[in-house]
Design a protein around this motif. Structure first.
Motif, mmCIF file in Angstrom:
data_model
loop_
_atom_site.group_PDB
_atom_site.id
_atom_site.type_symbol
_atom_site.label_atom_id
_atom_site.label_comp_id
_atom_site.label_asym_id
_atom_site.label_seq_id
_atom_site.Cartn_x
_atom_site.Cartn_y
_atom_site.Cartn_z
ATOM 1 N N PRO A 110 -72.681 76.935 -27.683
ATOM 2 C CA PRO A 110 -71.333 76.472 -27.369
ATOM 3 C C PRO A 110 -71.301 75.637 -26.092
ATOM 4 O O PRO A 110 -72.049 75.896 -25.139
ATOM 5 C CB PRO A 110 -70.543 77.774 -27.171
ATOM 6 N N ALA A 111 -70.429 74.669 -26.075
ATOM 7 C CA ALA A 111 -70.327 73.752 -24.934
ATOM 8 C C ALA A 111 -70.103 74.493 -23.624
ATOM 9 O O ALA A 111 -70.665 74.111 -22.590
ATOM 10 C CB ALA A 111 -69.206 72.746 -25.191
ATOM 11 N N ASP A 112 -69.323 75.561 -23.630
ATOM 12 C CA ASP A 112 -69.049 76.299 -22.391
ATOM 13 C C ASP A 112 -70.299 76.927 -21.788
ATOM 14 O O ASP A 112 -70.330 77.222 -20.596
ATOM 15 C CB ASP A 112 -68.006 77.387 -22.626
ATOM 16 N N HIS A 113 -71.335 77.165 -22.595
ATOM 17 C CA HIS A 113 -72.581 77.745 -22.091
ATOM 18 C C HIS A 113 -73.529 76.686 -21.533
ATOM 19 O O HIS A 113 -74.567 77.021 -20.978
ATOM 20 C CB HIS A 113 -73.301 78.514 -23.197
ATOM 21 N N LEU A 114 -73.167 75.426 -21.685
ATOM 22 C CA LEU A 114 -74.062 74.316 -21.330
ATOM 23 C C LEU A 114 -73.606 73.596 -20.065
ATOM 24 O O LEU A 114 -73.728 72.385 -19.938
ATOM 25 C CB LEU A 114 -74.146 73.333 -22.497
ATOM 26 N N ARG A 115 -73.136 74.355 -19.104
ATOM 27 C CA ARG A 115 -72.600 73.761 -17.879
ATOM 28 C C ARG A 115 -73.599 73.841 -16.731
ATOM 29 O O ARG A 115 -73.275 74.265 -15.630
ATOM 30 C CB ARG A 115 -71.286 74.422 -17.524
ATOM 31 N N LEU A 116 -74.828 73.410 -17.030
ATOM 32 C CA LEU A 116 -75.869 73.246 -16.009
ATOM 33 C C LEU A 116 -76.571 71.921 -16.256
ATOM 34 O O LEU A 116 -76.691 71.487 -17.405
ATOM 35 C CB LEU A 116 -76.921 74.358 -16.091
ATOM 36 N N ARG A 117 -77.047 71.317 -15.217
ATOM 37 C CA ARG A 117 -77.898 70.138 -15.337
ATOM 38 C C ARG A 117 -79.328 70.642 -15.546
ATOM 39 O O ARG A 117 -79.693 71.722 -15.064
ATOM 40 C CB ARG A 117 -77.815 69.262 -14.089
ATOM 41 N N PRO A 118 -80.153 69.890 -16.247
ATOM 42 C CA PRO A 118 -81.535 70.329 -16.485
ATOM 43 C C PRO A 118 -82.291 70.679 -15.197
ATOM 44 O O PRO A 118 -83.011 71.682 -15.152
ATOM 45 C CB PRO A 118 -82.159 69.139 -17.210
ATOM 46 N N GLU A 119 -82.128 69.892 -14.160
ATOM 47 C CA GLU A 119 -82.809 70.171 -12.890
ATOM 48 C C GLU A 119 -82.432 71.551 -12.355
ATOM 49 O O GLU A 119 -83.288 72.309 -11.879
ATOM 50 C CB GLU A 119 -82.466 69.081 -11.868
ATOM 51 N N THR A 120 -81.153 71.883 -12.432
ATOM 52 C CA THR A 120 -80.684 73.189 -11.954
ATOM 53 C C THR A 120 -81.244 74.307 -12.818
ATOM 54 O O THR A 120 -81.663 75.349 -12.305
ATOM 55 C CB THR A 120 -79.143 73.229 -11.960
ATOM 56 N N ALA A 121 -81.264 74.103 -14.119
ATOM 57 C CA ALA A 121 -81.794 75.129 -15.028
ATOM 58 C C ALA A 121 -83.270 75.393 -14.746
ATOM 59 O O ALA A 121 -83.717 76.543 -14.723
ATOM 60 C CB ALA A 121 -81.592 74.706 -16.481
ATOM 61 N N ILE A 122 -84.027 74.334 -14.517
ATOM 62 C CA ILE A 122 -85.449 74.495 -14.202
ATOM 63 C C ILE A 122 -85.611 75.294 -12.918
ATOM 64 O O ILE A 122 -86.401 76.234 -12.833
ATOM 65 C CB ILE A 122 -86.155 73.128 -14.111
ATOM 66 N N GLN A 123 -84.834 74.957 -11.896
ATOM 67 C CA GLN A 123 -84.935 75.658 -10.616
ATOM 68 C C GLN A 123 -84.568 77.129 -10.767
ATOM 69 O O GLN A 123 -85.239 78.006 -10.218
ATOM 70 C CB GLN A 123 -84.058 74.996 -9.560
ATOM 71 N N LYS A 124 -83.526 77.430 -11.517
ATOM 72 C CA LYS A 124 -83.139 78.825 -11.728
ATOM 73 C C LYS A 124 -84.224 79.595 -12.467
ATOM 74 O O LYS A 124 -84.493 80.754 -12.168
ATOM 75 C CB LYS A 124 -81.808 78.904 -12.469
ATOM 76 N N ALA A 125 -84.852 78.957 -13.440
ATOM 77 C CA ALA A 125 -85.932 79.616 -14.171
ATOM 78 C C ALA A 125 -87.125 79.899 -13.272
ATOM 79 O O ALA A 125 -87.701 80.986 -13.304
ATOM 80 C CB ALA A 125 -86.354 78.761 -15.366
ATOM 81 N N VAL A 126 -87.485 78.930 -12.442
ATOM 82 C CA VAL A 126 -88.599 79.115 -11.518
ATOM 83 C C VAL A 126 -88.266 80.222 -10.513
ATOM 84 O O VAL A 126 -89.113 81.070 -10.207
ATOM 85 C CB VAL A 126 -88.939 77.793 -10.790
ATOM 86 N N ASP A 127 -87.030 80.256 -10.037
ATOM 87 C CA ASP A 127 -86.621 81.299 -9.098
ATOM 88 C C ASP A 127 -86.672 82.689 -9.722
ATOM 89 O O ASP A 127 -86.790 83.678 -9.004
ATOM 90 C CB ASP A 127 -85.202 81.022 -8.585
ATOM 91 N N SER A 128 -86.593 82.774 -11.037
ATOM 92 C CA SER A 128 -86.614 84.082 -11.709
ATOM 93 C C SER A 128 -88.016 84.668 -11.787
ATOM 94 O O SER A 128 -88.194 85.838 -12.098
ATOM 95 C CB SER A 128 -86.039 83.966 -13.122
ATOM 96 N N LEU A 129 -89.038 83.848 -11.532
ATOM 97 C CA LEU A 129 -90.429 84.308 -11.639
ATOM 98 C C LEU A 129 -90.766 85.289 -10.591
ATOM 99 O O LEU A 129 -90.718 85.703 -9.732
ATOM 100 C CB LEU A 129 -91.374 83.118 -11.576
#
Length: 123
Positions: free
Chosen positions: A104-123
């Motif tokens: 759903p569009a409401d779940h897609l409110r991140l830019r790819p760069e931000t999503a990558i950074q959040k994923a890396v921070d989760s490691l």
């Protein structure tokens, strides 16, 4: 951490899995996946300790030019969003385990760069 992703290739699934413990290696891998310009869900998780369906971790939607997502796979998990990022006009389909899945569009409110950074921070 295990990192898995798969693409629907019509007659087969193009499935990938790697082990990563280094944040720099995860960052590089996620950027390579995103640069393929094929929307896909990347699942990042610890080795399961029991027979659970999916152990705690995160799923990251990458490969779309302007929108991405991060969802936390936990009992109280949810989608990360940025209120400054407008939702896309419609849902976007990402390959989830090789199965095209609309998010759903409401779940897609991140830019790819931000999503990558959040994923890396989760490691």
């Amino acid at each position: 951490m295990k990192v898995t992703w798969a693409y629907d290739r019509g007659d087969h699934r193009d499935t990938h899995q790697v082990d990563i413990t280094d944040p720099t290696a995860l960052d590089r891998l996620l950027r390579q996946i995103h640069e393929r310009d094929e929307p896909v869900v990347v699942t990042i998780y610890d080795e399961p300790a029991d027979d659970t369906d999916l152990p705690p971790g995160v799923q990251v939607g990458l490969g779309h030019a302007t929108h991405a997502f991060v969802v936390h796979i936990t009992d109280d998990g949810g989608y990360d969003t940025d209120p400054d990022v407008p939702a896309p006009a419609t849902a976007i389909s990402f390959d989830l385990g090789g199965v095209p899945t609309e998010y759903p569009a409401d779940h897609l409110r991140l830019r790819p760069e931000t999503a990558i950074q959040k994923a890396v921070d989760s490691l």
